[in-house]
Structure formats: C-alpha cells, structure tokens
Design a protein around this motif. Structure first.
Motif, PDB file in Angstrom:
ATOM      1  N   ARG A  26     -20.591 -23.895  27.817  1.00  0.00           N
ATOM      2  CA  ARG A  26     -19.185 -24.071  28.192  1.00  0.00           C
ATOM      3  C   ARG A  26     -18.268 -23.303  27.252  1.00  0.00           C
ATOM      4  NH1 ARG A  26     -15.649 -29.661  27.915  1.00  0.00           N
ATOM      5  NH2 ARG A  26     -13.736 -28.773  28.780  1.00  0.00           N
ATOM      6  N   GLU A  27     -18.561 -23.363  25.951  1.00  0.00           N
ATOM      7  CA  GLU A  27     -17.701 -22.677  24.983  1.00  0.00           C
ATOM      8  C   GLU A  27     -17.752 -21.161  25.172  1.00  0.00           C
ATOM      9  OE1 GLU A  27     -17.562 -25.759  21.197  1.00  0.00           O
ATOM     10  OE2 GLU A  27     -19.137 -24.223  21.250  1.00  0.00           O
ATOM     11  N   TRP A  28     -18.953 -20.625  25.364  1.00  0.00           N
ATOM     12  CA  TRP A  28     -19.087 -19.166  25.562  1.00  0.00           C
ATOM     13  C   TRP A  28     -18.348 -18.730  26.825  1.00  0.00           C
ATOM     14  CZ3 TRP A  28     -21.990 -19.506  21.268  1.00  0.00           C
ATOM     15  CH2 TRP A  28     -22.334 -18.320  20.613  1.00  0.00           C
ATOM     16  N   ALA A  29     -18.528 -19.502  27.902  1.00  0.00           N
ATOM     17  CA  ALA A  29     -17.883 -19.149  29.170  1.00  0.00           C
ATOM     18  C   ALA A  29     -16.368 -19.201  29.038  1.00  0.00           C
ATOM     19  CB  ALA A  29     -18.357 -20.091  30.272  1.00  0.00           C
ATOM     20  N   GLU A  30     -15.857 -20.208  28.344  1.00  0.00           N
ATOM     21  CA  GLU A  30     -14.405 -20.333  28.190  1.00  0.00           C
ATOM     22  C   GLU A  30     -13.849 -19.196  27.337  1.00  0.00           C
ATOM     23  OE1 GLU A  30     -10.790 -21.993  29.072  1.00  0.00           O
ATOM     24  OE2 GLU A  30     -12.740 -22.690  29.800  1.00  0.00           O
ATOM     25  N   PRO A  53     -27.071 -27.100  25.079  1.00  0.00           N
ATOM     26  CA  PRO A  53     -26.643 -26.132  26.102  1.00  0.00           C
ATOM     27  C   PRO A  53     -25.337 -26.495  26.787  1.00  0.00           C
ATOM     28  CG  PRO A  53     -28.997 -26.510  26.264  1.00  0.00           C
ATOM     29  CD  PRO A  53     -28.487 -27.493  25.262  1.00  0.00           C
ATOM     30  N   GLU A  54     -25.115 -27.789  27.062  1.00  0.00           N
ATOM     31  CA  GLU A  54     -23.891 -28.160  27.767  1.00  0.00           C
ATOM     32  C   GLU A  54     -22.635 -27.867  26.941  1.00  0.00           C
ATOM     33  OE1 GLU A  54     -25.790 -32.063  26.213  1.00  0.00           O
ATOM     34  OE2 GLU A  54     -26.441 -30.171  27.135  1.00  0.00           O
ATOM     35  N   PRO A 109     -22.584 -32.557  17.251  1.00  0.00           N
ATOM     36  CA  PRO A 109     -23.075 -31.451  18.089  1.00  0.00           C
ATOM     37  C   PRO A 109     -22.600 -31.512  19.538  1.00  0.00           C
ATOM     38  CG  PRO A 109     -24.852 -32.355  16.751  1.00  0.00           C
ATOM     39  CD  PRO A 109     -23.689 -33.281  16.591  1.00  0.00           C
ATOM     40  N   GLU A 110     -22.391 -32.717  20.047  1.00  0.00           N
ATOM     41  CA  GLU A 110     -22.033 -32.846  21.458  1.00  0.00           C
ATOM     42  C   GLU A 110     -20.549 -32.604  21.724  1.00  0.00           C
ATOM     43  OE1 GLU A 110     -21.998 -36.945  19.543  1.00  0.00           O
ATOM     44  OE2 GLU A 110     -23.292 -35.176  19.559  1.00  0.00           O
ATOM     45  N   ALA A 111     -19.760 -32.407  20.683  1.00  0.00           N
ATOM     46  CA  ALA A 111     -18.320 -32.187  20.845  1.00  0.00           C
ATOM     47  C   ALA A 111     -18.025 -30.688  20.923  1.00  0.00           C
ATOM     48  CB  ALA A 111     -17.554 -32.806  19.684  1.00  0.00           C
ATOM     49  N   THR A 112     -17.260 -30.285  21.936  1.00  0.00           N
ATOM     50  CA  THR A 112     -16.852 -28.881  22.027  1.00  0.00           C
ATOM     51  C   THR A 112     -15.636 -28.631  21.157  1.00  0.00           C
ATOM     52  OG1 THR A 112     -15.338 -29.262  23.873  1.00  0.00           O
ATOM     53  CG2 THR A 112     -17.631 -28.770  24.426  1.00  0.00           C
ATOM     54  N   ASN A 113     -15.345 -27.346  20.916  1.00  0.00           N
ATOM     55  CA  ASN A 113     -14.053 -26.983  20.354  1.00  0.00           C
ATOM     56  C   ASN A 113     -12.934 -27.548  21.236  1.00  0.00           C
ATOM     57  OD1 ASN A 113     -15.324 -25.514  18.383  1.00  0.00           O
ATOM     58  ND2 ASN A 113     -14.194 -23.635  18.751  1.00  0.00           N
ATOM     59  N   ASP A 114     -11.735 -27.595  20.695  1.00  0.00           N
ATOM     60  CA  ASP A 114     -10.585 -28.058  21.472  1.00  0.00           C
ATOM     61  C   ASP A 114     -10.194 -26.939  22.447  1.00  0.00           C
ATOM     62  OD1 ASP A 114      -8.234 -29.000  22.523  1.00  0.00           O
ATOM     63  OD2 ASP A 114      -7.416 -29.690  20.614  1.00  0.00           O
ATOM     64  N   LEU A 115     -10.911 -26.890  23.555  1.00  0.00           N
ATOM     65  CA  LEU A 115     -10.712 -25.799  24.512  1.00  0.00           C
ATOM     66  C   LEU A 115      -9.360 -25.900  25.195  1.00  0.00           C
ATOM     67  CD1 LEU A 115     -14.293 -25.682  26.073  1.00  0.00           C
ATOM     68  CD2 LEU A 115     -13.364 -24.308  24.198  1.00  0.00           C
ATOM     69  N   ASP A 116      -8.848 -27.113  25.364  1.00  0.00           N
ATOM     70  CA  ASP A 116      -7.520 -27.268  25.960  1.00  0.00           C
ATOM     71  C   ASP A 116      -6.463 -26.608  25.083  1.00  0.00           C
ATOM     72  OD1 ASP A 116      -8.496 -28.649  28.141  1.00  0.00           O
ATOM     73  OD2 ASP A 116      -8.176 -30.623  27.231  1.00  0.00           O
ATOM     74  N   ASP A 117      -6.538 -26.841  23.781  1.00  0.00           N
ATOM     75  CA  ASP A 117      -5.537 -26.236  22.904  1.00  0.00           C
ATOM     76  C   ASP A 117      -5.755 -24.737  22.780  1.00  0.00           C
ATOM     77  OD1 ASP A 117      -3.243 -26.562  21.170  1.00  0.00           O
ATOM     78  OD2 ASP A 117      -4.582 -25.982  19.542  1.00  0.00           O
ATOM     79  N   LEU A 118      -6.998 -24.314  22.858  1.00  0.00           N
ATOM     80  CA  LEU A 118      -7.284 -22.877  22.805  1.00  0.00           C
ATOM     81  C   LEU A 118      -6.569 -22.150  23.953  1.00  0.00           C
ATOM     82  CD1 LEU A 118      -9.037 -21.074  20.970  1.00  0.00           C
ATOM     83  CD2 LEU A 118     -10.855 -21.282  22.653  1.00  0.00           C
ATOM     84  N   ARG A 119      -6.534 -22.789  25.121  1.00  0.00           N
ATOM     85  CA  ARG A 119      -5.838 -22.183  26.261  1.00  0.00           C
ATOM     86  C   ARG A 119      -4.328 -22.114  26.048  1.00  0.00           C
ATOM     87  NH1 ARG A 119      -8.842 -26.307  28.842  1.00  0.00           N
ATOM     88  NH2 ARG A 119     -10.953 -25.621  29.361  1.00  0.00           N
TER      89      ARG A 119
END
Length: 460
Positions: free
Chosen positions: A207-211, A202-203, A163-173
């Motif tokens: 972050r995921e929604w904002a990104e 929430p953390e 649960p504490e791991a986000t999607n790979d937001l770096d690769d998404l960019r």
C-alpha cells in the motif's frame, strides 16, 4: 528569508565539477538573482558594478556539498549516545523519541542544518523516521526553509511504529496543499521514508509503495535485512526487484551487506544508493563503495545522524573514505576527484536536482563553497582537488552561499538580527527533553542495557 544580493566572486580557483567548464584558475563568478550568470576571467566586469564583491584571491570555490540521507530530528541526541552501557544509539533513540515536543523537532533540524552550513553542505535530504503527527512534519519543513538551505523532506513513521501501521498516508496527500510552491521557494521537495518488506508485512509495504508512486513521490528506505537473520549474507535486494519495489524512484540507504546479485539488481533497476561511511564503519561494516561504482550503481554520500556522534566535516569524511577503499580493495576507482563528484553533482543527481545544482555552471542556482587555500594545512599545494580531500578541514571554509544567499561569512554563521542561535537553542531543548524523559522514568536507560545489539546494528 533575506533578499538575495547580486554577488561577484573574483580571482578564485574554481573547481566547477562540470566537464564543460573544468577547473579555472583566477576565475570570476557572477551571481544574479540567486543564479550563476557568468564564469571566467573578469566575468561580469562590465555589468557587475552593483554586485557585492567577494575577494576570492587565495581561495578555492566549488559547488555546495549535497547530503542525501540525514536524520535531522535526532540531532539533539548528540552527547547522549556513546559507548557506555545503556547509551547505544537505538537505546537512547527509543527512550527519548516519544518525548519530543514540537519545538524539539524544529530546533533539532535547525541545529543540524546550522552544522551543515558550517561544513559547506548546501542541500540536505531529511529522512524523518519520527513523524509523530502532521505538526511535526510541518516543524521540520519550516526549519529547513528558515535555514536557507535546499533539500528534501521524506515523511516517515513514528520511531518504533508497529509493523502493521502504515505511514500517515492521509497527511502525505495533504502535504502539497499545506505547502504550496510559493512557500517552498524552489528549495524543498517531498519524498517518503518507508520501512520496506523486511520490517512490514505485504499489506503495509504494498500500500505504501503504491501510494508513493501514485503521488509521484521518491521513496527512500534502509537496507537492513542483515544482522537480523541468522547466517545472513545478502541484503535481499534481488527479492525486492522481483516484487517490483526497486527502480529509479527508489533510494536504498547503506546496503553494506549486499552481495554480487544484490549489486546487479541495483544496477539493472537504476536504484540509487546513499552511503554513510562514518556510521557504517562504526556499527555495520565496510561500505561497498568501489563495488557499487564499478557496477554502475548511482551512489551518493551522507552523514546519517549527528547522534552517533559524527560531524558535518565532509572533507574529513572523504579523506577517511579514500584511505579505507585503498586499503580494502587496492582499486584506483575511488580517487579524490571522484569523491568530490559523489559529494556534489552525484548527490544532486540522486535527489533529481542535477539540472539545478551540483556544479558551478552558468544557469544553475548559486550553491557555492569558498575555502581559504592559503591556510597552513593546504599549502604548499599541487593539485587543489587532492589538497582538499587529503588535508582539507571544515575550518578552511570561509564562505557558504545557498541559492544566492550568504549563510556563512569569514568563517562564521550569518544570523539575522534578533534571530535565536540554533546552537544555543539546541542545548536548551536537549536539556528540557532529558528532563521530561527523566520525569517519566525513561531516562537514563538502565546501565545494564547493551549499547547496541547485533540485531539492531542495521536498523537505522
């Protein structure tokens, strides 16, 4: 991809799903450069001498079907998921997901998309919730482009990510830089598949929604609060509205346990809902199709997964839906024509493609399905729309055209010379996958493992 020939479909019964065009008996449909150029009796007769002619006598033509939520990566799991102890969907998925190789992701997607073509589905939203690295995402994207179909790739986390791991937001960019518009051929866009506040803290979800919103990417998530909380009688969508997480850029999947307040929240915010009635009826409950439509919630339809197992027989699914809703609600809201609308133009609207596809309209791209109306199960016929929904079968589909390319002809998939057969490749890859999992001690799961626990049913 092969070149797009100009096409002229002659003498077909057209169900356009465009009120301005309507249903046209004996219609000709002229396709130029992958676009619908003209519709009507003798369309293009004066300037279509160079077009490939498809004799539409005794056929019905309608827009290609649009599937708005499909986990293509686990198409290889069909046949391993069942009702026997230890073969439940989540048990099998969690055992095999870590053992997927790059070729498995590619051929699982190609196999699922081949079945989509066979079933007249020309647009697929690939909700990928097992992206184990950038190359896995690329394999899915390449498979989609190679298939010839249109759709969206929604980038999700690895299966069973903490649960504490986000999607790979770096690769998404980096995704758009890696896949520029000229490579996507106008047929694929990107979204993000998020787990949301009931599965991440929430953390993570903030972050995921904002990104996602900063990148302008549409968001999709499973509505899966219920059956994980004692006494749950709602989806918690009102709370998501309060958190600012709903909106026209969000697609919620399933929402089977939404209460009246949840439905109102969806309607107020313009949040879209993708229903997967075949899998929902099997493991979750009754999809709330009538309630959502009557509240004005944007709704579309989807298969979910081939692993349950289910199939890409959209007409069979529509027949099941109309019967269930008649028995469940007695309402006349869900009619055969309304269901065809959900499976075509409403699906296109869900994916933001309604100006491009979803109806047979001059100027739109040529995503078309041609069915043999003379097949025994469709005659004698009164209303062709009712005939398709009440008695139509996938076997009636003769020709499938996606973006002006013929991908199914005379009932068979069209493969280029030397191109591997996705069906045969899927069988080979599935056997190798099971072999690797067995060598690691992860397959088969214990026969004492419950097929599906109450707490897992809504966790797609």
């Amino acid at each position: 991809m092969r070149e797009r020939p100009d096409l002229l479909i002659t003498g077909t019964h057209l169900i356009s799903m465009d009120p301005a065009v309507g249903d046209v008996a004996g219609a000709d449909v002229l396709v130029r450069d992958g676009r619908i150029a003209e519709i009507g009796p003798h369309a293009g007769a004066r300037d279509a001498a160079d077009a490939e002619v498809i004799d539409g006598t005794g056929t019905i033509t309608l827009p290609g079907f649009v599937d708005t939520h499909w986990h293509l990566w686990n198409s290889l799991l069909r046949g391993t998921v069942g009702d026997r102890p230890g073969t439940g969907y989540f048990t099998v998925k969690r055992a095999l997901a870590p053992h997927f190789e790059l070729g498995d992701f590619y051929w699982a997607a190609r196999f699922g998309l081949a079945e989509a073509i066979s079933g007249g589905i020309t647009t697929v939203h690939n909700f990928d919730h097992n992206v184990r690295g950038p190359q896995d995402a690329d394999a899915n994207i390449q498979a989609h482009l190679d298939s010839g179909l249109r759709g969206r790739f929604s980038y999700g986390p690895p299966d069973s990510a903490p649960p504490e791991a986000t999607n790979d937001l770096d690769d998404l960019r980096k995704l758009r830089a890696r896949w520029p518009d000229e490579q996507l051929d106008g047929r694929l866009d990107f979204g993000v598949a998020l787990r949301g506040p009931y599965r991440t803290p929430p953390e993570v979800y903030e972050r995921e929604w904002a990104e996602a919103r900063a990148l302008g990417l549409p968001i999709t998530m499973h509505c899966d609060r219920c059956l994980r909380e004692e006494g749950c009688r709602a989806c918690g969508l009102v709370r998501l509205e309060e958190l600012g997480l709903l909106g026209e850029d969000v697609q919620v999947v399933h929402a089977v346990h939404a209460d009246a307040r949840d439905v109102e929240a969806l309607a107020r915010t313009g949040t879209r809902v993708s229903l997967s009635p075949m899998t929902e009826l099997r493991t979750m409950g009754f999809p709330l199709l009538t309630e959502l439509l009557e509240a004005g919630v944007p709704v579309s339809l989807s298969l979910d997964t081939l692993a349950m197992p289910t199939s890409a027989d959209i007409l069979g699914h529509l027949r099941m839906i109309v019967s269930v809703e008649a028995a469940r609600t007695g309402s006349g809201t869900v009619t055969p024509r309304r269901l065809l609308q959900l499976a075509t133009i409403d699906g296109a609207r869900d994916l933001g493609l309604h100006d491009t596809i979803g109806s047979v309209t001059p100027g739109k791209r040529a995503d078309l399905v041609i069915l043999r109306a003379s097949d025994i199960n469709l005659v004698p016929s009164g209303d062709p729309v009712e005939a398709l929904v009440y008695t139509g079968q996938v076997d009636n589909i003769d020709t499938v055209i996606a973006d002006g390319r013929v991908l199914k002809r005379q009932g068979g998939l069209v493969l280029d010379e030397g191109e591997p057969d996705p069906v045969a490749m899927a069988a080979v890859r599935r056997d190798a996958l099971l072999g690797r999992a067995a060598a690691a001690g992860d397959w088969p799961p214990s026969s004492t493992t419950p097929s599906t626990t109450a707490g897992e049913r809504s966790l797609q």
